[in-house]
Design a protein around this motif. Structure first.
Motif, PDB file in Angstrom:
ATOM      1  N   THR A   1      77.255  70.752  45.680  1.00  0.00           N
ATOM      2  CA  THR A   1      78.700  70.774  45.443  1.00  0.00           C
ATOM      3  C   THR A   1      79.075  72.111  44.786  1.00  0.00           C
ATOM      4  O   THR A   1      78.192  72.872  44.387  1.00  0.00           O
ATOM      5  CB  THR A   1      79.123  69.618  44.526  1.00  0.00           C
ATOM      6  OG1 THR A   1      78.638  69.876  43.192  1.00  0.00           O
ATOM      7  CG2 THR A   1      78.562  68.293  45.026  1.00  0.00           C
ATOM      8  N   PRO A   2      80.343  72.415  44.638  1.00  0.00           N
ATOM      9  CA  PRO A   2      80.721  73.658  43.940  1.00  0.00           C
ATOM     10  C   PRO A   2      80.205  73.729  42.517  1.00  0.00           C
ATOM     11  O   PRO A   2      80.033  74.824  41.967  1.00  0.00           O
ATOM     12  CB  PRO A   2      82.250  73.622  43.975  1.00  0.00           C
ATOM     13  CG  PRO A   2      82.575  72.840  45.217  1.00  0.00           C
ATOM     14  CD  PRO A   2      81.514  71.773  45.284  1.00  0.00           C
ATOM     15  N   THR A   3      79.907  72.568  41.919  1.00  0.00           N
ATOM     16  CA  THR A   3      79.499  72.568  40.512  1.00  0.00           C
ATOM     17  C   THR A   3      78.092  72.031  40.265  1.00  0.00           C
ATOM     18  O   THR A   3      77.671  71.935  39.106  1.00  0.00           O
ATOM     19  CB  THR A   3      80.482  71.721  39.686  1.00  0.00           C
ATOM     20  OG1 THR A   3      80.539  70.388  40.232  1.00  0.00           O
ATOM     21  CG2 THR A   3      81.873  72.342  39.693  1.00  0.00           C
TER      22      THR A   3
ATOM     23  N   ARG B   1      74.352  66.985  44.256  1.00  0.00           N
ATOM     24  CA  ARG B   1      74.660  65.557  44.347  1.00  0.00           C
ATOM     25  C   ARG B   1      73.563  64.849  45.121  1.00  0.00           C
ATOM     26  O   ARG B   1      73.229  65.222  46.252  1.00  0.00           O
ATOM     27  CB  ARG B   1      76.007  65.325  45.024  1.00  0.00           C
ATOM     28  CG  ARG B   1      76.435  63.836  45.022  1.00  0.00           C
ATOM     29  CD  ARG B   1      77.895  63.660  45.404  1.00  0.00           C
ATOM     30  NE  ARG B   1      78.144  64.071  46.766  1.00  0.00           N
ATOM     31  CZ  ARG B   1      77.888  63.304  47.846  1.00  0.00           C
ATOM     32  NH1 ARG B   1      77.390  62.085  47.687  1.00  0.00           N
ATOM     33  NH2 ARG B   1      78.151  63.754  49.053  1.00  0.00           N
TER      34      ARG B   1
ATOM     35  N   GLU C   1      75.904  63.007  40.753  1.00  0.00           N
ATOM     36  CA  GLU C   1      75.900  64.468  40.744  1.00  0.00           C
ATOM     37  C   GLU C   1      75.365  65.001  39.417  1.00  0.00           C
ATOM     38  O   GLU C   1      75.657  64.458  38.354  1.00  0.00           O
ATOM     39  CB  GLU C   1      77.314  65.012  40.974  1.00  0.00           C
ATOM     40  CG  GLU C   1      77.370  66.536  40.989  1.00  0.00           C
ATOM     41  CD  GLU C   1      78.743  67.083  41.336  1.00  0.00           C
ATOM     42  OE1 GLU C   1      78.951  68.298  41.184  1.00  0.00           O
ATOM     43  OE2 GLU C   1      79.597  66.282  41.761  1.00  0.00           O
TER      44      GLU C   1
ATOM     45  N   GLU D   1      73.645  70.887  52.782  1.00  0.00           N
ATOM     46  CA  GLU D   1      75.090  70.893  52.994  1.00  0.00           C
ATOM     47  C   GLU D   1      75.792  71.402  51.738  1.00  0.00           C
ATOM     48  O   GLU D   1      75.497  70.980  50.621  1.00  0.00           O
ATOM     49  CB  GLU D   1      75.567  69.465  53.307  1.00  0.00           C
ATOM     50  CG  GLU D   1      77.070  69.322  53.462  1.00  0.00           C
ATOM     51  CD  GLU D   1      77.600  69.979  54.718  1.00  0.00           C
ATOM     52  OE1 GLU D   1      78.786  70.376  54.728  1.00  0.00           O
ATOM     53  OE2 GLU D   1      76.818  70.088  55.689  1.00  0.00           O
ATOM     54  N   GLY D   2      76.693  72.360  51.915  1.00  0.00           N
ATOM     55  CA  GLY D   2      77.511  72.853  50.817  1.00  0.00           C
ATOM     56  C   GLY D   2      76.878  73.947  49.979  1.00  0.00           C
ATOM     57  O   GLY D   2      77.496  74.400  49.005  1.00  0.00           O
TER      58      GLY D   2
ATOM     59  N   ARG E   1      78.950  76.900  49.079  1.00  0.00           N
ATOM     60  CA  ARG E   1      80.145  76.669  48.266  1.00  0.00           C
ATOM     61  C   ARG E   1      79.838  76.579  46.771  1.00  0.00           C
ATOM     62  O   ARG E   1      80.753  76.469  45.965  1.00  0.00           O
ATOM     63  CB  ARG E   1      80.856  75.392  48.727  1.00  0.00           C
ATOM     64  CG  ARG E   1      81.355  75.435  50.167  1.00  0.00           C
ATOM     65  CD  ARG E   1      82.325  74.297  50.450  1.00  0.00           C
ATOM     66  NE  ARG E   1      81.733  72.985  50.250  1.00  0.00           N
ATOM     67  CZ  ARG E   1      81.074  72.309  51.186  1.00  0.00           C
ATOM     68  NH1 ARG E   1      80.923  72.842  52.400  1.00  0.00           N
ATOM     69  NH2 ARG E   1      80.578  71.104  50.934  1.00  0.00           N
ATOM     70  N   PHE E   2      78.550  76.606  46.433  1.00  0.00           N
ATOM     71  CA  PHE E   2      78.188  76.484  45.018  1.00  0.00           C
ATOM     72  C   PHE E   2      78.724  77.691  44.241  1.00  0.00           C
ATOM     73  O   PHE E   2      78.541  78.844  44.635  1.00  0.00           O
ATOM     74  CB  PHE E   2      76.664  76.390  44.879  1.00  0.00           C
ATOM     75  CG  PHE E   2      76.199  76.269  43.455  1.00  0.00           C
ATOM     76  CD1 PHE E   2      76.565  75.179  42.681  1.00  0.00           C
ATOM     77  CD2 PHE E   2      75.400  77.253  42.882  1.00  0.00           C
ATOM     78  CE1 PHE E   2      76.135  75.065  41.361  1.00  0.00           C
ATOM     79  CE2 PHE E   2      74.959  77.146  41.571  1.00  0.00           C
ATOM     80  CZ  PHE E   2      75.328  76.049  40.806  1.00  0.00           C
TER      81      PHE E   2
ATOM     82  N   GLU F   1      74.049  66.784  49.036  1.00  0.00           N
ATOM     83  CA  GLU F   1      74.762  68.047  49.215  1.00  0.00           C
ATOM     84  C   GLU F   1      74.729  68.864  47.935  1.00  0.00           C
ATOM     85  O   GLU F   1      74.455  68.356  46.853  1.00  0.00           O
ATOM     86  CB  GLU F   1      76.217  67.809  49.628  1.00  0.00           C
ATOM     87  CG  GLU F   1      77.073  67.176  48.553  1.00  0.00           C
ATOM     88  CD  GLU F   1      78.546  67.149  48.912  1.00  0.00           C
ATOM     89  OE1 GLU F   1      78.988  68.017  49.699  1.00  0.00           O
ATOM     90  OE2 GLU F   1      79.263  66.268  48.391  1.00  0.00           O
TER      91      GLU F   1
ATOM     92  N   GLU G   1      75.648  68.270  37.303  1.00  0.00           N
ATOM     93  CA  GLU G   1      76.410  69.509  37.167  1.00  0.00           C
ATOM     94  C   GLU G   1      75.551  70.579  36.492  1.00  0.00           C
ATOM     95  O   GLU G   1      74.978  70.347  35.414  1.00  0.00           O
ATOM     96  CB  GLU G   1      77.681  69.262  36.361  1.00  0.00           C
ATOM     97  CG  GLU G   1      78.680  68.368  37.081  1.00  0.00           C
ATOM     98  CD  GLU G   1      80.031  68.328  36.394  1.00  0.00           C
ATOM     99  OE1 GLU G   1      80.158  68.894  35.276  1.00  0.00           O
ATOM    100  OE2 GLU G   1      80.966  67.735  36.959  1.00  0.00           O
TER     101      GLU G   1
END
Length: 573
Positions: free
Chosen positions: A372-374, A377, A382, A167-168, A171-172, A370, A384
């Protein structure tokens, strides 16, 4: 790419062109198949290759640290291709790196003038058997098509990339890479935070290299492996001379052993010796490096107690090399027996976890939720990062075959026929798909062997079969259903005598959601398998129906007892 390559590498197919055979793939398998069909039998052949050059897996897999895990001197073509080539080519390392293997395959293509019959940058999108014409119509992604009497797949067992649909992921905002589709110019991770998802064979090679550059590396591990000492290093002049002087004996040995390695097979069980002697044997094999640790006793794949002695030995090697006891225990497998998943060879992998810039993340305890954009997680938090490396492997054995859109008699798709798992005869052909051969297909030794040895055996067998058909004025061949049933039953029976089904490995398709759980490679052994194939050929290719176009079958099958259920499985050794 050289000027010569530019001049010969095609970028499409010629509509309506007819060939005796179309071969899909230009790695080890496709190059040797082209040579045998064109140069030995004099057939017209077209090789279709999606990449822009030869090499197969060694074209695509350019990740940091990529190298073979069979020793270089027998990870090559044998004297079946050219005794002169064996003497001319000199490997630099015990386990050759990707650039050297690719250079070798490019040299083979040039030396035997193979490029002129290969169409590069051409991906097969459909292959349909025309029963009325007894020919295959092959469509490609450039809108072209060709036809051939014989369709031969040389697509490799590990070529359909598996990237989990986290998921996502779309969007990374950072960089994303898959180890099997690495940028040809390389990647500079200097000063970057990197997440590596997966700890299989590619990750074990890549992670130490990435950690040398990156500011920080997060290794997201679901299942630890029994990674065994590689012992790589440069080859000495004396070693090279000795090897070249004994190549004939080396190659003969590889063809007779269980896994295609020229190592002596021990006639002993793990519990037949004292604990002290067993430890000494393991220590000696570990120091030698490579797969010799798995070739110490003949019952490691069939006796759980015997296997546990090897498993604990490897776990103790991990504990001795990783400073943090908690990290060491996370890296030490305990949920499957040794060698029931592919054991990667490592060169400094475990020591990497002693670095301050490397963190091991247990995603079995805390799964990835998921991208995430950064970053990534998990259930616990998360991480980063600036880049994500997916070392998540392949849809092995069947994935690329299914992607080709192969349809046999009556328009039945291969994926449809194999909905509950592969059904083949000898792993080289399947009922309902006349005149189609698979090099190292499912239910052949394939990935449970040194690949070039199995590739050469299959290519030679297919070429000899086609020559037999030509000599007998036959132009159609297909397994009989009862012979296929017989082989599948034998394959499954041998599988069940081993410990291999106990692990959730890609060998059994466990890494792909919804994929039928079967052992995809044949575990009966390279030498045993070769004898079976030779026997089939010696009896007029029994188990196959052969015909002259428009006439009925002219061969039959022998009794199902040809492959007795009690046939012993391959032992590691």
């Amino acid at each position: 790419m050289s000027d010569a390559q530019q001049n010969t590498a095609g970028t499409g197919t010629e509509p309506g062109t007819e060939f005796d055979a179309v071969v899909v793939g230009a790695g080890f398998s496709g190059l040797y198949m082209l040579h045998r069909l064109r140069d030995t039998l004099g057939l017209s052949v077209r090789v279709l290759e999606a990449a822009d050059d030869v090499g197969g897996t060694w074209y695509w897999n350019r990740y940091p640290g990529a190298r073979c895990d069979s020793e270089s001197y027998f990870y090559s073509f044998s004297d079946r291709l050219s005794g002169d080539l064996l003497q001319e080519w000199t490997w630099s390392e015990r386990f050759a790196a990707q650039p050297e293997i690719l250079k070798y395959l490019q040299h083979v293509a040039d030396r035997f003038d193979l490029r002129r019959d290969i169409r590069f940058g051409t991906r097969v999108t459909a292959a349909d058997y025309d029963e009325a014409a007894n020919r295959w119509a092959i469509s490609t992604d450039d809108g072209g098509w060709v036809t051939a009497k014989f369709l031969i797949t040389a697509v490799g067992c590990l070529s359909a990339v598996n990237t989990p649909d986290f998921e996502g992921r779309d969007r990374f905002q950072g960089e994303q890479y898959h180890t099997a589709r690495w940028p040809h110019g390389g990647v500079d991770f200097t000063g970057k935070r990197v997440a590596v998802i997966g700890t299989g064979a590619t990750a074990v090679q890549a992670i130490p290299e990435i950690a040398e550059q990156a500011a920080h590396v997060y290794v997201l591990q679901r299942t630890p492996n029994y990674d065994i000492a590689g012992g790589n290093g440069p080859l000495t002049d004396e070693y090279v001379r000795t090897t070249k002087a004994t190549y004939k004996e080396i190659w003969q040995r590889t063809r007779e052993t269980s896994f295609g390695f020229p190592y002596d097979a021990p006639d002993r069980t793990a519990l037949s010796v004292s604990e002290e002697e067993r430890q000494r044997i393991y220590e000696t094999a570990w120091a030698q490096g490579g797969f010799r640790i798995g070739l110490t006793f003949n019952d490691l794949l069939i006796d759980p107690q015997a296997n546990e002695t090897a498993s604990e030995f490897v776990r103790n090697q991990i504990r001795a090399r990783v400073h943090d006891p908690e990290v060491a225990e996370l890296l030490a497998p305990k949920d499957h027996p040794f060698f029931t998943k592919r054991p990667p060879l490592e060169n400094g992998y475990y020591e990497t976890f002693n670095r301050d810039n490397v963190t091991l993340v247990d995603v079995r305890r805390s799964p990835i939720e998921e991208i995430t954009p950064t970053g990534v997680r998990t259930r616990d938090g998360e991480y980063e990062v600036d880049a994500i490396v997916f070392a998540t492997g392949f849809d092995a054995m069947t994935g690329t075959l299914f992607q080709m859109g192969i349809s046999g008699r009556g328009g039945v798709g291969l994926k449809e026929k194999w909905a509950e798992g592969p059904r083949t005869y000898l792993g080289v052909a399947t009922y309902g798909f006349p005149n189609m051969f698979m090099i190292t297909g499912p239910q052949s030794p394939s990935v449970l062997s040194n690949m070039p040895v199995s590739i050469e055996q299959h290519v030679d067998w297919i070429a000899d079969c086609i020559e037999y058909m030509r000599e007998h004025e036959l132009d159609k061949i297909e397994p009989l259903p009862e012979a296929e049933d017989d082989w599948v039953a034998h394959h499954n029976a041998v599988t069940q005598t081993t410990l291999l089904p106990m692990a959730n490995s890609w060998w059994v398709g466990a890494n792909i959601p919804g994929k039928p759980r079967n052992l995809y490679p044949y575990v009966g052994g390279v030498g045993n398998y070769r004898k079976i194939c030779e026997e089939v050929a010696a009896h007029g290719y029994d188990g196959f129906g052969m015909a002259t176009y428009g006439k009925t079958s002219v061969t039959g099958t022998r009794p199902a007892s040809r492959f007795p259920a009690k046939t012993a499985p391959a032992v590691i050794g």
